[in-house]
Design a protein around this motif. Structure first.
Motif, PDB file in Angstrom:
ATOM      1  N   LEU A   1       3.645   4.262   1.145  1.00 37.66           N
ATOM      2  CA  LEU A   1       4.485   5.978   0.671  1.00 37.66           C
ATOM      3  C   LEU A   1       2.903   6.146   0.356  1.00 37.66           C
ATOM      4  O   LEU A   1       2.212   7.097   0.533  1.00 37.66           O
ATOM      5  N   ILE A   2       2.397   5.732  -0.494  1.00 37.50           N
ATOM      6  CA  ILE A   2       1.384   6.230  -1.794  1.00 37.50           C
ATOM      7  C   ILE A   2       0.296   5.292  -2.332  1.00 37.50           C
ATOM      8  O   ILE A   2      -0.060   5.628  -2.226  1.00 37.50           O
ATOM      9  N   ARG A   3      -0.085   4.303  -1.045  1.00 37.61           N
ATOM     10  CA  ARG A   3      -0.900   3.662  -0.558  1.00 37.61           C
ATOM     11  C   ARG A   3      -1.297   3.172  -2.102  1.00 37.61           C
ATOM     12  O   ARG A   3      -2.570   2.936  -2.205  1.00 37.61           O
ATOM     13  N   VAL A   4      -0.532   2.115  -2.568  1.00 38.42           N
ATOM     14  CA  VAL A   4      -1.153   1.308  -3.064  1.00 38.42           C
ATOM     15  C   VAL A   4      -1.024  -0.163  -2.351  1.00 38.42           C
ATOM     16  O   VAL A   4       0.335  -0.495  -1.597  1.00 38.42           O
ATOM     17  N   PRO A   5      -1.918  -0.616  -3.002  1.00 38.29           N
ATOM     18  CA  PRO A   5      -1.672  -1.849  -1.925  1.00 38.29           C
ATOM     19  C   PRO A   5      -0.975  -2.989  -2.313  1.00 38.29           C
ATOM     20  O   PRO A   5      -0.552  -3.078  -4.018  1.00 38.29           O
ATOM     21  N   TYR A   6      -0.663  -4.228  -1.932  1.00 38.01           N
ATOM     22  CA  TYR A   6       0.618  -4.649  -2.042  1.00 38.01           C
ATOM     23  C   TYR A   6       0.314  -5.940  -1.193  1.00 38.01           C
ATOM     24  O   TYR A   6       0.453  -5.701  -0.271  1.00 38.01           O
ATOM     25  N   ARG A   7       1.646  -6.909  -1.764  1.00 38.77           N
ATOM     26  CA  ARG A   7       1.660  -8.158  -1.212  1.00 38.77           C
ATOM     27  C   ARG A   7       2.514  -8.957  -0.925  1.00 38.77           C
ATOM     28  O   ARG A   7       3.312  -9.785  -2.372  1.00 38.77           O
ATOM     29  N   PHE A   8       3.341  -9.883  -0.109  1.00 39.47           N
ATOM     30  CA  PHE A   8       4.282 -10.359  -0.256  1.00 39.47           C
ATOM     31  C   PHE A   8       4.073 -12.220  -0.015  1.00 39.47           C
ATOM     32  O   PHE A   8       3.063 -12.732  -0.408  1.00 39.47           O
ATOM     33  N   THR A   9       4.839 -13.105  -0.464  1.00 36.37           N
ATOM     34  CA  THR A   9       4.598 -14.404  -0.163  1.00 36.37           C
ATOM     35  C   THR A   9       4.378 -14.966   0.794  1.00 36.37           C
ATOM     36  O   THR A   9       4.622 -13.529   1.866  1.00 36.37           O
ATOM     37  N   PRO A  10       3.165 -16.055   0.493  1.00 38.21           N
ATOM     38  CA  PRO A  10       3.858 -16.862   2.374  1.00 38.21           C
ATOM     39  C   PRO A  10       4.679 -16.523   2.609  1.00 38.21           C
ATOM     40  O   PRO A  10       4.301 -16.596   4.447  1.00 38.21           O
ATOM     41  N   SER A  11       5.300 -16.840   2.638  1.00 33.97           N
ATOM     42  CA  SER A  11       6.783 -17.822   3.164  1.00 33.97           C
ATOM     43  C   SER A  11       7.800 -17.178   3.354  1.00 33.97           C
ATOM     44  O   SER A  11       8.724 -15.914   2.114  1.00 33.97           O
ATOM     45  N   TYR A  12       8.821 -16.630   4.327  1.00 35.18           N
ATOM     46  CA  TYR A  12       9.715 -16.156   4.968  1.00 35.18           C
ATOM     47  C   TYR A  12      10.973 -17.083   4.071  1.00 35.18           C
ATOM     48  O   TYR A  12      10.989 -17.955   3.600  1.00 35.18           O
ATOM     49  N   GLY A  13      11.854 -16.099   3.623  1.00 33.72           N
ATOM     50  CA  GLY A  13      13.362 -17.213   3.284  1.00 33.72           C
ATOM     51  C   GLY A  13      13.875 -18.034   3.955  1.00 33.72           C
ATOM     52  O   GLY A  13      13.654 -17.670   4.841  1.00 33.72           O
ATOM     53  N   GLY A  14      13.880 -18.766   3.080  1.00 35.24           N
ATOM     54  CA  GLY A  14      15.032 -20.148   3.881  1.00 35.24           C
ATOM     55  C   GLY A  14      15.809 -20.398   2.891  1.00 35.24           C
ATOM     56  O   GLY A  14      17.102 -19.303   2.275  1.00 35.24           O
TER      57      GLY A  14
END
Length: 357
Positions: A224-237
């Motif tokens: 919403l406030i345009r701050v760059p972000y990232r998730f880790t590469p793998s999805y929950g297992g």
């Protein structure tokens, strides 16, 4: 507030605990200290005298480099009204640490959490770390698009945004572990918005009717406030055992950025919602999801946990190493010592920390 964090370079771990989670939080801290040799300072945030009993506060404070924080001292109005998961972002904001690793009371690690601050390329670049939840489709992102019509290019790639597509999920983020560097202006501003979305008026009137608890409010606030972000590469297992179908059953599991086992949610209990001490996890296999589609989930029951059949089991199913299996065994033994020993956790603290209640 930001000047306070810029003037110090402290890193630390933050947990929230009430009475129900107390033994799990004690266990999580004990595994960090005794198994992983983690020396990061730890803060336990709680919501006043009704949340933790005095002897529980005394017990926490007797542990090495651990201190309790009454969050009502920082947010005396809003946090009196807290409910469910809403205290978590306030605890991160109120913490004395600049770089915070927030950890759920029932989250356990295979690696020292310090690696998140010193080895993560995502944290180094973006000042945050988010983890994906399980892929559980499908989803209609109409609400997110209504409040954020000019959403970021990165958010458009998330499963949450994939309406009527195979790669869709109504749950994007898992907030059992969240890393934030409050010394960065954008991160601090985003955290303020997360707290706003988890405040009573907002969560009761809007937020918790549109998303499940606090977890989606992090990446949504960043976007919403345009701050760059990232998730880790793998999805929950999952982490645990292999069932008769070849699927891996157990707690919600996460890898690091190199796809090595890092942490999981749910403690050592087979199912914490059924029993805290009847049955314990088996530490044999772990499975993760690289694609966000083409997988099979078996829903948990009263006798079995969630089970994952990944799309590419040859690469996404890991047999735990002998060292990891041994760590799992030690985790179970420590839990039994804390909770199930004669005299319960109070006797454990008398013997281990020489505490007199």
């Amino acid at each position: 507030m930001q000047l306070r964090y810029l003037s110090t370079s402290t890193d630390g771990i933050v947990l929230c605990s009430g009475k129900w989670h107390f033994e799990m939080a004690v266990h999580a801290i004990t595994t960090l200290r005794k198994v992983l040799n983690c020396t990061l300072p730890i803060e336990i945030h709680y919501g006043g005298k009704d949340d933790l009993e005095p002897n529980m506060i005394q017990a926490f404070n007797s542990m090495e480099n651990v201190r309790t924080v009454n969050i009502l001292d920082y947010f005396p109005v809003e946090t009196k009204l807290w409910g469910g998961w809403s205290m978590k972002p306030f605890a991160m904001l109120a913490s004395s640490f600049r770089r915070v690793i927030f950890v759920d009371a029932d989250a356990l690690f295979f690696q020292d959490p310090r690696v998140l601050l010193h080895e993560s390329a995502i944290v180094k670049r973006f000042g945050q770390m988010f983890y994906y939840d399980r892929t559980l489709g499908g989803n209609d992102p109409w609400w997110f698009k209504s409040i954020n019509p000019q959403f970021s290019k990165y958010s458009s790639t998330l499963r949450y945004m994939q309406k009527d597509k195979p790669r869709s999920s109504q749950h994007e983020m898992e907030s059992g572990v969240v890393v934030v560097d409050k010394g960065r202006t954008g991160v601090l501003h985003a955290m303020l918005l997360v707290c706003k979305m988890n405040s009573k008026v907002e969560r009761d009137g809007i937020t918790y009717h549109r998303v499940y608890g606090d977890k989606e409010t992090y990446w949504i606030s960043w976007d919403l406030i345009r701050v760059p972000y990232r998730f880790t590469p793998s999805y929950g297992g999952t982490i645990g055992y292999r069932n008769s179908k070849g699927n891996i059953c157990g707690g919600l599991f996460h890898t690091d950025e190199r796809l090595r086992p890092l942490w999981w949610n749910g403690g050592v209990m087979a199912n914490k919602h059924i029993s805290k001490d009847a049955e314990f996890m088996k530490f044999e296999f772990a499975a993760f999801d690289s694609y966000g589609e083409g997988i099979v989930w078996e829903w948990e029951t009263k006798t079995t946990p969630f089970c994952l059949g990944p799309r590419d089991p040859d690469h996404e199913v890991l047999e735990l190493t002998a060292a990891q299996k041994e760590m799992g065994s030690r985790f179970v033994d420590l839990y039994k010592e804390i909770r199930l020993g004669s005299g319960g956790w109070e006797e454990y603290f008398r013997k281990t920390y020489k505490v007199e209640f």
